[in-house]
Design a protein around this motif. Sequence first.
Motif, PDB file in Angstrom:
ATOM      1  N   GLN A  30     -15.126  17.465  50.532  1.00  0.00           N
ATOM      2  CA  GLN A  30     -15.151  18.225  49.275  1.00  0.00           C
ATOM      3  C   GLN A  30     -14.762  17.346  48.086  1.00  0.00           C
ATOM      4  OE1 GLN A  30     -13.700  19.537  52.172  1.00  0.00           O
ATOM      5  NE2 GLN A  30     -15.631  20.645  52.481  1.00  0.00           N
ATOM      6  N   ARG A  31     -13.766  16.487  48.297  1.00  0.00           N
ATOM      7  CA  ARG A  31     -13.346  15.597  47.204  1.00  0.00           C
ATOM      8  C   ARG A  31     -14.397  14.525  46.936  1.00  0.00           C
ATOM      9  NH1 ARG A  31      -8.794  15.337  50.403  1.00  0.00           N
ATOM     10  NH2 ARG A  31      -9.125  13.093  50.753  1.00  0.00           N
ATOM     11  N   HIS A  32     -14.937  13.963  47.989  1.00  0.00           N
ATOM     12  CA  HIS A  32     -15.849  12.824  47.856  1.00  0.00           C
ATOM     13  C   HIS A  32     -17.172  13.232  47.217  1.00  0.00           C
ATOM     14  CE1 HIS A  32     -16.426   8.615  48.997  1.00  0.00           C
ATOM     15  NE2 HIS A  32     -17.698   8.895  49.285  1.00  0.00           N
ATOM     16  N   CYS A 133     -22.256   6.296  47.813  1.00  0.00           N
ATOM     17  CA  CYS A 133     -21.511   6.785  48.966  1.00  0.00           C
ATOM     18  C   CYS A 133     -20.155   6.117  49.138  1.00  0.00           C
ATOM     19  CB  CYS A 133     -22.321   6.587  50.252  1.00  0.00           C
ATOM     20  SG  CYS A 133     -23.847   7.548  50.342  1.00  0.00           S
ATOM     21  N   HIS A 134     -20.038   4.864  48.724  1.00  0.00           N
ATOM     22  CA  HIS A 134     -18.856   4.075  49.096  1.00  0.00           C
ATOM     23  C   HIS A 134     -17.852   3.854  47.972  1.00  0.00           C
ATOM     24  CE1 HIS A 134     -20.265   3.018  53.128  1.00  0.00           C
ATOM     25  NE2 HIS A 134     -21.462   2.838  52.612  1.00  0.00           N
ATOM     26  N   LEU A 135     -18.192   4.140  46.721  1.00  0.00           N
ATOM     27  CA  LEU A 135     -17.296   3.807  45.610  1.00  0.00           C
ATOM     28  C   LEU A 135     -16.837   5.068  44.884  1.00  0.00           C
ATOM     29  CD1 LEU A 135     -16.173   1.218  44.241  1.00  0.00           C
ATOM     30  CD2 LEU A 135     -18.076   1.382  42.625  1.00  0.00           C
ATOM     31  N   ARG A 136     -15.535   5.232  44.779  1.00  0.00           N
ATOM     32  CA  ARG A 136     -14.951   6.339  44.027  1.00  0.00           C
ATOM     33  C   ARG A 136     -13.735   5.828  43.252  1.00  0.00           C
ATOM     34  NH1 ARG A 136     -19.041   8.006  45.497  1.00  0.00           N
ATOM     35  NH2 ARG A 136     -19.597   9.999  46.475  1.00  0.00           N
ATOM     36  N   PHE A 175     -20.886  14.781  56.038  1.00  0.00           N
ATOM     37  CA  PHE A 175     -20.983  13.791  54.968  1.00  0.00           C
ATOM     38  C   PHE A 175     -22.347  13.873  54.283  1.00  0.00           C
ATOM     39  CE2 PHE A 175     -21.507   9.612  53.042  1.00  0.00           C
ATOM     40  CZ  PHE A 175     -20.251   9.379  52.494  1.00  0.00           C
ATOM     41  N   CYS A 176     -23.374  14.266  55.033  1.00  0.00           N
ATOM     42  CA  CYS A 176     -24.736  14.347  54.500  1.00  0.00           C
ATOM     43  C   CYS A 176     -25.056  15.721  53.903  1.00  0.00           C
ATOM     44  CB  CYS A 176     -25.754  14.050  55.609  1.00  0.00           C
ATOM     45  SG  CYS A 176     -25.368  12.604  56.623  1.00  0.00           S
ATOM     46  N   LYS A 177     -24.173  16.665  54.092  1.00  0.00           N
ATOM     47  CA  LYS A 177     -24.465  18.077  53.804  1.00  0.00           C
ATOM     48  C   LYS A 177     -24.798  18.347  52.342  1.00  0.00           C
ATOM     49  CE  LYS A 177     -22.302  22.651  54.029  1.00  0.00           C
ATOM     50  NZ  LYS A 177     -21.081  23.403  54.424  1.00  0.00           N
ATOM     51  N   ASN A 178     -24.033  17.771  51.417  1.00  0.00           N
ATOM     52  CA  ASN A 178     -24.182  18.154  50.011  1.00  0.00           C
ATOM     53  C   ASN A 178     -25.567  17.891  49.453  1.00  0.00           C
ATOM     54  OD1 ASN A 178     -21.255  18.316  50.333  1.00  0.00           O
ATOM     55  ND2 ASN A 178     -21.213  18.500  48.120  1.00  0.00           N
ATOM     56  N   SER A 209     -23.009  19.523  71.136  1.00  0.00           N
ATOM     57  CA  SER A 209     -22.808  18.323  71.957  1.00  0.00           C
ATOM     58  C   SER A 209     -22.230  17.162  71.150  1.00  0.00           C
ATOM     59  CB  SER A 209     -24.135  17.895  72.587  1.00  0.00           C
ATOM     60  OG  SER A 209     -24.672  18.934  73.381  1.00  0.00           O
ATOM     61  N   ASN A 210     -21.850  17.433  69.899  1.00  0.00           N
ATOM     62  CA  ASN A 210     -21.247  16.432  69.014  1.00  0.00           C
ATOM     63  C   ASN A 210     -22.188  15.276  68.699  1.00  0.00           C
ATOM     64  OD1 ASN A 210     -19.063  15.598  67.396  1.00  0.00           O
ATOM     65  ND2 ASN A 210     -18.337  14.191  68.974  1.00  0.00           N
ATOM     66  N   VAL A 211     -23.491  15.565  68.643  1.00  0.00           N
ATOM     67  CA  VAL A 211     -24.469  14.576  68.187  1.00  0.00           C
ATOM     68  C   VAL A 211     -24.612  14.744  66.678  1.00  0.00           C
ATOM     69  CG1 VAL A 211     -26.836  13.746  68.359  1.00  0.00           C
ATOM     70  CG2 VAL A 211     -25.682  14.639  70.393  1.00  0.00           C
ATOM     71  N   GLN A 212     -24.167  13.753  65.912  1.00  0.00           N
ATOM     72  CA  GLN A 212     -24.134  13.839  64.456  1.00  0.00           C
ATOM     73  C   GLN A 212     -25.439  13.316  63.838  1.00  0.00           C
ATOM     74  OE1 GLN A 212     -21.238  15.201  63.056  1.00  0.00           O
ATOM     75  NE2 GLN A 212     -20.552  15.446  65.174  1.00  0.00           N
TER      76      GLN A 212
END
Length: 394
Positions: A30-32, A133-136, A175-178, A209-212
Amino acid sequence: MRRINPSVFFVAIFAAAFFLLFCKEEGFHQRHWAFPLESQGSITVDPNPASCGSCHLQQFGSWKSTLHSRAIGPGFLWQLPRIGKHGSENCMNCHSPNPETKTLLLSRLGWGEVTGSSWKQGSEENGIQCASCHLRKGKVYGPFPKEGNEDRIFQNSNIPHQGFIPQKEFEESEFCKNCHQSPETAKQVNGKFLMDTYGQWRRSEFAKSNVQCQNCHMPDRKHEWKGISDPEMVKSGVQTSLQVLPKEEGAEIISELKNSGVGHTFPSYSVPKVYLEVWIESITGQKRKVSEKTLGWMLDLELQKEIFDSRLSPGESAFLHVSLSKEEFSKVKRVEFVVTVDPKEYYKRMFQDNWNYKDTFREDTKSWVLPNLKKALDETNSAKYELVRLQWKK
């Protein structure tokens, strides 16, 4: 033993519940991905992907060939004058998330000025880039290092961004949801979100099955994000078969395409379409199509009406059945099952419709709109490809 005062007990319970409901810290996701993203402010790291690539060569090389890197392409750009400044900013939340790149792009449309930015002109053309994705706030985030890489990463004191902050969430589907899931308040067509890839995955056996998402779209952490536009990726997610079964009264043709390994519906969005066809070639060389089916979610151009929805859920199959008489089968030389993918079918229809009415665009926007629209149309018209061709010969 000392008795607990009931009133004190219930006050404590209420306070704990209030904290959990209203004071609980936001999760990392949510923050990212709180849109619009905050400005990086004054940073010492060069956010240009090429600069990141000087150390992360493999990731940079992969990223350059992805649709992420082309998220600010002609198919996106030509629409901006039509949807206006506010609408464009909303679209850029995913297509160009960093506020600095948004500002650069909006300024090119005459919707603002760039002052004192450390982001170079041209950064806005990189679409979804490393910094997205990597810089905040000037800090670099990423997944925990893979086993065996800890020393190489954490003991390198010469890296320009002084290390990074590891977060396990980088390897979670959320992480990909938004950018790949419509919010709960978003528009629906026939009770379905226009973007529901995360929801489709969430309801599937893959999630249980925890396949992301990353397991399939970023195997071994490759920054490729392959999908419907990549034939090999699609082949890895489906199974196809063709059977010709002779019978006393003739023959039966059975062709199948199964969603055997895609963690969401196949295809997922309303944009792609997959065409299944059975063709027969006679002993005289004549060919004719005897059966066909389209897989996809077909909507009208305004995205208001559902025409049909034939997408396959994980594990589901589509079949084409053809029955031939004894006389018909006697003349058959070859049977083919052909699967063709058009990853941009909806865009093709929509872009073509707008090109047909290009003379109605505002004169002050044509110099921006028409070149980009023409490029976008050319790109969509060349995107279709043959995925599978199975043959049976007598």
